[in-house]
Motif scaffolding. Structure first.
Motif: not given
Length: 358
Positions: A148-160, A233-238, A265-275
């Motif tokens: 029972p989380l009091e303030n649940p924050e759903p994981l989205k995108g990369v974190r999920k 491995a590249v860490d980011s806020d996302d 740079k691409a990770v920071k800008e979220r411009s990294l292609p999936q390939s």
């Protein structure tokens, strides 16, 4: 009325999170106009309108998750269509992203077996019901507890995606970690540590290729590679991204540094292609730039090895009878013991340490 379902955004991605609507109900839109930005496990994608018309209804708000093939919006348009769906939809059954393409070590255009697809459908249903199914499913309690989380924050995108991938690794891999230090006091001032580490890994892969491999447990088979496609491995806020430096063994120091800078740079800008995040055969995680000396890095299937590098420190050593302070770099190597023997892993680590000692 026409329905526009969320199209397949590439490589069997099963869902996307709505980041921002660029239109409102009642707006007139034109074909190819950007109507919504969504976040997948790999990138933020702008989705264009497939037709010209008036928006009647939006399905979902910012932060909501939409499954591929589910309604995204409803609108009135002049175009005639044989069906009720406008836009290109995936024709194949999509499995859960725990069986989907990985950030790390994903073979391009890999097909899924029917059993994997069925497991994905069950996983999707379980997620909607709020239960978790053990992928092994035999002899274990397959339903985990909800808290029972009091303030649940759903994981989205990369974190999920990261959460699912780590759970898959925990369920499938039999990990063993080796720890050691390497003295780098002799390195010239200004030496690029990350580049030297990548070069040492490529040398070790040539001497002991068993760790530069993939493993498929469904057929109990491995594939050992000669090319080193190194996931960095590249860490980011996302969340965590792992772009892949292809054919790292063929790159010189300048080329490796250029790739590292481009990826960050691409990770920071979220411009990294999936390939750029597919096909990794071995991974490097330089977590020591933040904190920590040793770790037990997570091996993500189908790969069988990941190298972690800890925080650079100084240590008192005996150098030819003289007491000196030397720079010491800690190394952690985790391997999948289902595939890699202890001898292969220790020989790989020894070769890597030798390369770094020169």
């Amino acid at each position: 009325m026409k329905f526009f379902n969320l199209p397949d955004l590439g490589e069997g991605i099963p869902e996307a999170d709505i980041v921002k609507w660029h239109i409102q109900e009642g707006d007139s839109v034109t074909e190819d106009q950007i109507i919504v930005s969504v976040e997948t496990a790999k990138a933020i994608v702008d989705v264009p309108s497939p037709a010209t018309g008036v928006v009647a209804k939006l399905y979902g708000q910012s932060g909501d998750t939409i499954m591929t093939g589910a309604p995204l919006l409803e609108f009135v348009c002049d175009q005639e269509d044989a069906g009720t769906v406008v836009g290109q939809l995936a024709t194949a059954t999509h499995d859960d992203s725990s069986d989907d393409d990985f950030f790390i070590g994903t073979p391009p255009d890999s097909g899924k077996a029917p059993a994997a697809a069925a497991r994905g459908n069950i996983s999707d249903l379980a997620a909607k019901l709020g239960v978790s199914i053990d992928p092994k499913g035999v002899g274990r309690d397959s339903i985990r507890h909800s808290y029972p989380l009091e303030n649940p924050e759903p994981l989205k995108g990369v974190r999920k995606h990261m959460a699912r991938t780590m759970a898959q690794s925990h369920a499938e891999v039999v990990p063993v970690t080796l720890f050691d230090d390497v003295d780098i006091e002799h390195w010239p001032k200004g030496t690029d540590i990350t580049v030297r580490l990548i070069q040492a890994i490529t040398i070790a892969c040539k001497e002991e290729p068993a760790l530069n491999a993939w493993f498929d447990e469904t057929v109990m088979s491995r594939e050992v590679f000669t090319s080193v496609n190194l996931g960095l491995a590249v860490d980011s806020d996302d969340g965590l991204f792992v772009p892949v430096i292809k054919d790292a063994e063929k790159r010189d120091a300048d080329s490796l540094r250029d790739s590292i800078n481009y990826f960050r740079k691409a990770v920071k800008e979220r411009s990294l292609p999936q390939s750029e995040m597919q096909g990794g055969t071995i991974t490097l995680s330089n977590f020591g730039v933040f904190a920590g000396q040793f770790a037990t890095p997570i091996v993500v299937p189908p790969m069988v090895c990941i190298i972690g590098v800890g925080r650079l420190r100084t240590r008192v050593v005996n150098e030819n009878g003289q007491i000196e302070n030397h720079r010491i770099l800690p190394i952690s190597l985790t391997f999948d013991h289902r595939v890699v023997t202890g001898g292969e892993a220790t020989r790989f680590l020894h070769c890597m340490l030798e390369a770094l000692s020169h």
